[in-house]
Design an enzyme around this catalytic site. Structure first.
Site, PDB file in Angstrom:
ATOM      1  N   GLY A  12       2.926   1.611   5.164  1.00 32.00           N
ATOM      2  CA  GLY A  12       1.733   0.800   5.636  1.00 32.00           C
ATOM      3  C   GLY A  12       2.001  -0.668   5.761  1.00 32.00           C
ATOM      4  N   ARG A  73       5.402   5.253   9.430  1.00 28.47           N
ATOM      5  CA  ARG A  73       5.491   6.100   8.515  1.00 28.47           C
ATOM      6  C   ARG A  73       6.701   7.133   9.044  1.00 28.47           C
ATOM      7  NH1 ARG A  73      -0.070   5.306   6.733  1.00 28.47           N
ATOM      8  NH2 ARG A  73       0.007   4.028   5.015  1.00 28.47           N
ATOM      9  N   GLY A 103       6.685   0.686   0.206  1.00 28.66           N
ATOM     10  CA  GLY A 103       5.959   1.233  -1.237  1.00 28.66           C
ATOM     11  C   GLY A 103       6.656   2.342  -2.061  1.00 28.66           C
ATOM     12  N   ASP A 104       5.966   3.076  -2.610  1.00 26.29           N
ATOM     13  CA  ASP A 104       6.655   4.196  -3.412  1.00 26.29           C
ATOM     14  C   ASP A 104       6.968   5.495  -2.718  1.00 26.29           C
ATOM     15  OD1 ASP A 104       3.913   4.722  -3.578  1.00 26.29           O
ATOM     16  OD2 ASP A 104       3.561   4.917  -5.433  1.00 26.29           O
ATOM     17  N   THR A 127       2.431  -3.544  -1.242  1.00 29.66           N
ATOM     18  CA  THR A 127       1.166  -2.717  -0.905  1.00 29.66           C
ATOM     19  C   THR A 127       0.025  -3.224  -1.414  1.00 29.66           C
ATOM     20  OG1 THR A 127      -0.137  -0.608  -1.511  1.00 29.66           O
ATOM     21  CG2 THR A 127       1.588  -1.399  -3.070  1.00 29.66           C
ATOM     22  N   ILE A 128      -0.955  -3.189  -0.479  1.00 34.98           N
ATOM     23  CA  ILE A 128      -2.340  -3.943  -0.949  1.00 34.98           C
ATOM     24  C   ILE A 128      -2.929  -3.238  -2.060  1.00 34.98           C
ATOM     25  CG2 ILE A 128      -2.830  -4.913   1.361  1.00 34.98           C
ATOM     26  CD1 ILE A 128      -5.176  -2.773   1.646  1.00 34.98           C
ATOM     27  N   ASP A 129      -2.528  -1.984  -2.209  1.00 40.94           N
ATOM     28  CA  ASP A 129      -3.033  -1.163  -3.227  1.00 40.94           C
ATOM     29  C   ASP A 129      -2.518  -1.773  -4.722  1.00 40.94           C
ATOM     30  OD1 ASP A 129      -4.360   0.320  -1.559  1.00 40.94           O
ATOM     31  OD2 ASP A 129      -3.019   2.123  -1.616  1.00 40.94           O
ATOM     32  N   ASP A 131      -0.226  -0.532  -6.864  1.00 35.69           N
ATOM     33  CA  ASP A 131      -0.013   0.708  -7.809  1.00 35.69           C
ATOM     34  C   ASP A 131       1.617   0.854  -7.869  1.00 35.69           C
ATOM     35  OD1 ASP A 131       0.415   1.651  -5.118  1.00 35.69           O
ATOM     36  OD2 ASP A 131      -1.036   3.348  -5.496  1.00 35.69           O
ATOM     37  N   MET A 171     -10.449  -0.478   0.374  1.00 38.47           N
ATOM     38  CA  MET A 171      -9.159   0.401   0.250  1.00 38.47           C
ATOM     39  C   MET A 171      -8.613   0.750  -1.207  1.00 38.47           C
ATOM     40  SD  MET A 171      -6.842  -0.115   3.575  1.00 38.47           S
ATOM     41  CE  MET A 171      -7.156   0.490   5.210  1.00 38.47           C
ATOM     42  N   ARG A 173      -6.948   4.352  -2.022  1.00 37.17           N
ATOM     43  CA  ARG A 173      -6.890   5.774  -1.815  1.00 37.17           C
ATOM     44  C   ARG A 173      -6.594   6.684  -3.303  1.00 37.17           C
ATOM     45  NH1 ARG A 173      -2.876   7.547   2.791  1.00 37.17           N
ATOM     46  NH2 ARG A 173      -1.810   5.905   1.468  1.00 37.17           N
ATOM     47  N   LYS A 215     -33.222  -9.913  -9.664  1.00 38.14           N
ATOM     48  CA  LYS A 215     -32.299  -9.987  -8.605  1.00 38.14           C
ATOM     49  C   LYS A 215     -32.598  -9.981  -7.586  1.00 38.14           C
ATOM     50  CE  LYS A 215     -28.119  -9.278 -11.716  1.00 38.14           C
ATOM     51  NZ  LYS A 215     -26.628  -9.061 -11.605  1.00 38.14           N
ATOM     52  N   GLU A 224     -12.142   3.563  -2.121  1.00 41.01           N
ATOM     53  CA  GLU A 224     -12.446   4.678  -1.279  1.00 41.01           C
ATOM     54  C   GLU A 224     -11.956   6.185  -1.878  1.00 41.01           C
ATOM     55  OE1 GLU A 224      -8.026   3.700   1.163  1.00 41.01           O
ATOM     56  OE2 GLU A 224      -9.471   4.949   2.052  1.00 41.01           O
TER      57      GLU A 224
HETATM   58  O1  F6P Z   1      -1.475   0.942   1.881  1.00 40.11           O
HETATM   59  C1  F6P Z   1      -2.236   2.010   1.350  1.00 40.11           C
HETATM   60  C2  F6P Z   1      -3.542   1.901   1.986  1.00 40.11           C
HETATM   61  O2  F6P Z   1      -4.044   0.706   1.944  1.00 40.11           O
HETATM   62  C3  F6P Z   1      -4.657   2.825   1.146  1.00 40.11           C
HETATM   63  O3  F6P Z   1      -5.429   2.556   0.265  1.00 40.11           O
HETATM   64  C4  F6P Z   1      -5.633   3.547   2.426  1.00 40.11           C
HETATM   65  O4  F6P Z   1      -6.104   4.715   2.258  1.00 40.11           O
HETATM   66  C5  F6P Z   1      -4.484   3.727   3.488  1.00 40.11           C
HETATM   67  O5  F6P Z   1      -3.534   2.531   3.220  1.00 40.11           O
HETATM   68  C6  F6P Z   1      -4.869   3.875   4.828  1.00 40.11           C
HETATM   69  O6  F6P Z   1      -3.596   3.835   5.664  1.00 40.11           O
HETATM   70  P1  F6P Z   1      -3.471   4.214   7.165  1.00 40.11           P
HETATM   71  O7  F6P Z   1      -4.889   3.790   7.673  1.00 40.11           O
HETATM   72  O8  F6P Z   1      -2.516   3.353   7.810  1.00 40.11           O
HETATM   73  O9  F6P Z   1      -3.282   5.476   7.151  1.00 40.11           O
END
Ligand code: F6P
Length: 324
Positions: A12, A73, A103-104, A127-129, A131, A171, A173, A215, A224
């Site tokens: 990604g 991918r 990524g991993d 990776t924005i995640d 992890d 995001m 996963r 509030k 997600e």
């Molecule tokens: O890069 C990981 C991620 O950002 C996850 O958090 C998310 O679920 C996923 O990419 C979605 O990626 P795509 O829509 O490219 O399958």
């Protein structure tokens, strides 16, 4: 001796990939190497999509989101036949070493690849995640968190004007890193992440407390991959038990993967790009470059894909204290 290197982006996309490509190309040239790019990640290795790169080909890209080399991918790289084709093309193009910005999942593929073929590879984590084991920060994460914070600041304006409760899905996963940091950074009342079990009673308690304290808006940040389901499902459940606030859901989606990288991501990408080229020249291979406690470290692909990165659980406590 390494004379020619190739660079590719795989998996990604995320902000900061172009900054990393630029750093690899420019430092390669600095060290008198020939540098080429491979289009569409491992797919381009298999399909022989190699392009020569010079200093000019990476001009004016440092600040741009996406990747000039494109990414994909690749299911074919998971097959022995695909990896053989990739190796044949590396040899055909006279490439001595490859820098994989991935990524991993990509590093898992590379680990198998290098066990089958004699290729020198150094990885750069993105990776924005955030992890990936072996680095405190992966390229793209800081920008994504800032993007979410900017979005939630805007949502907060409209939420406060209407006295509304918003469920914002971000995001992640398998991890709640974006939700946690962006949740703290935007003052979310509750943060729901896959790493901890979501307790509906506790969420209701927090929301009722906010209502009692008058509030004018409330934000629940949902990763997600949270165990209670996505933001829509959770919002529906909450609505049954807490109807004081009008409720809305906002799923931020792929906007989190785009945009101009922050200064932190540009510097990280530049540092890792140069360090990866230098690592290859020092004879390192089969490792990922990372930054831990602000120091450059190299971790074997084997550890990167088999070890679990520590999750900063103590920040959940900070978030809870501040959600009063
Ligand atoms: O890069 C990981 C991620 O950002 C996850 O958090 C998310 O679920 C996923 O990419 C979605 O990626 P795509 O829509 O490219 O399958």
């Amino acid at each position: 001796m390494i004379k020619k290197i190739a660079v590719l982006t795989t998996g990604g996309d995320c902000p900061g990939l172009n900054s990393a490509i630029r750093a690899v190309v420019r430092s390669g040239i600095y060290y008198n190497l020939q540098v080429c790019g491979v289009l569409r990640g491992f797919e381009g290795l298999i399909d022989d999509q190699f392009i020569e790169m010079d200093s000019h080909s990476v001009s004016n890209i440092l600040q741009r989101g996406g990747t000039i080399l494109k990414t994909a991918r690749s299911d074919r790289f998971m097959e022995k036949e695909g990896r053989q084709k990739a190796y044949d093309n590396i040899v055909k193009n006279g490439v001595d070493a490859v820098i994989v910005i991935g990524g991993d999942g990509s590093f898992r593929g590379i680990e198998t690849f290098t066990s089958e073929h004699p290729v020198n590879v150094i990885g750069i984590p993105k990776t924005i995640d955030n992890d990936i084991y072996g680095t405190d920060f992966a390229i793209g994460y800081d920008t994504a968190v800032n993007t979410v914070i900017q979005a939630v600041d805007k949502i907060r304006d409209t939420a406060a004007s209407h006295d509304r409760l918003f469920f914002v899905e971000v995001m992640g996963r398998d991890t709640g890193m974006i939700a946690l940091f962006a949740g703290i950074g935007s003052g979310a009342e509750a943060i729901l992440i896959p790493e901890t079990k979501t307790k509906m009673d506790r969420i209701i308690e927090i929301l009722e407390r906010g209502w009692t304290r008058k509030k004018t808006s409330m934000i629940v940040m949902v990763a997600e991959g949270d165990d209670a389901g996505g933001a829509y499902k959770i919002a529906k459940e909450v609505k049954k038990r807490f109807s004081q606030f009008d409720t809305r859901v906002s799923v931020l989606g792929h906007m989190q993967r785009g945009g101009s990288p922050t200064s932190a991501d540009r510097v990280l990408a530049s540092r890792l790009g140069v360090s990866s080229v230098e690592a290859l020249l020092q004879g390192r291979t089969n490792e990922m470059a990372g930054i831990v406690d602000n120091k450059l470290v190299f971790t074997s692909f084997k550890d990167v894909v088999n070890k679990q990165k520590d999750f900063p659980y103590e920040l959940m406590r900070i978030a809870e204290i501040l959600s009063l």
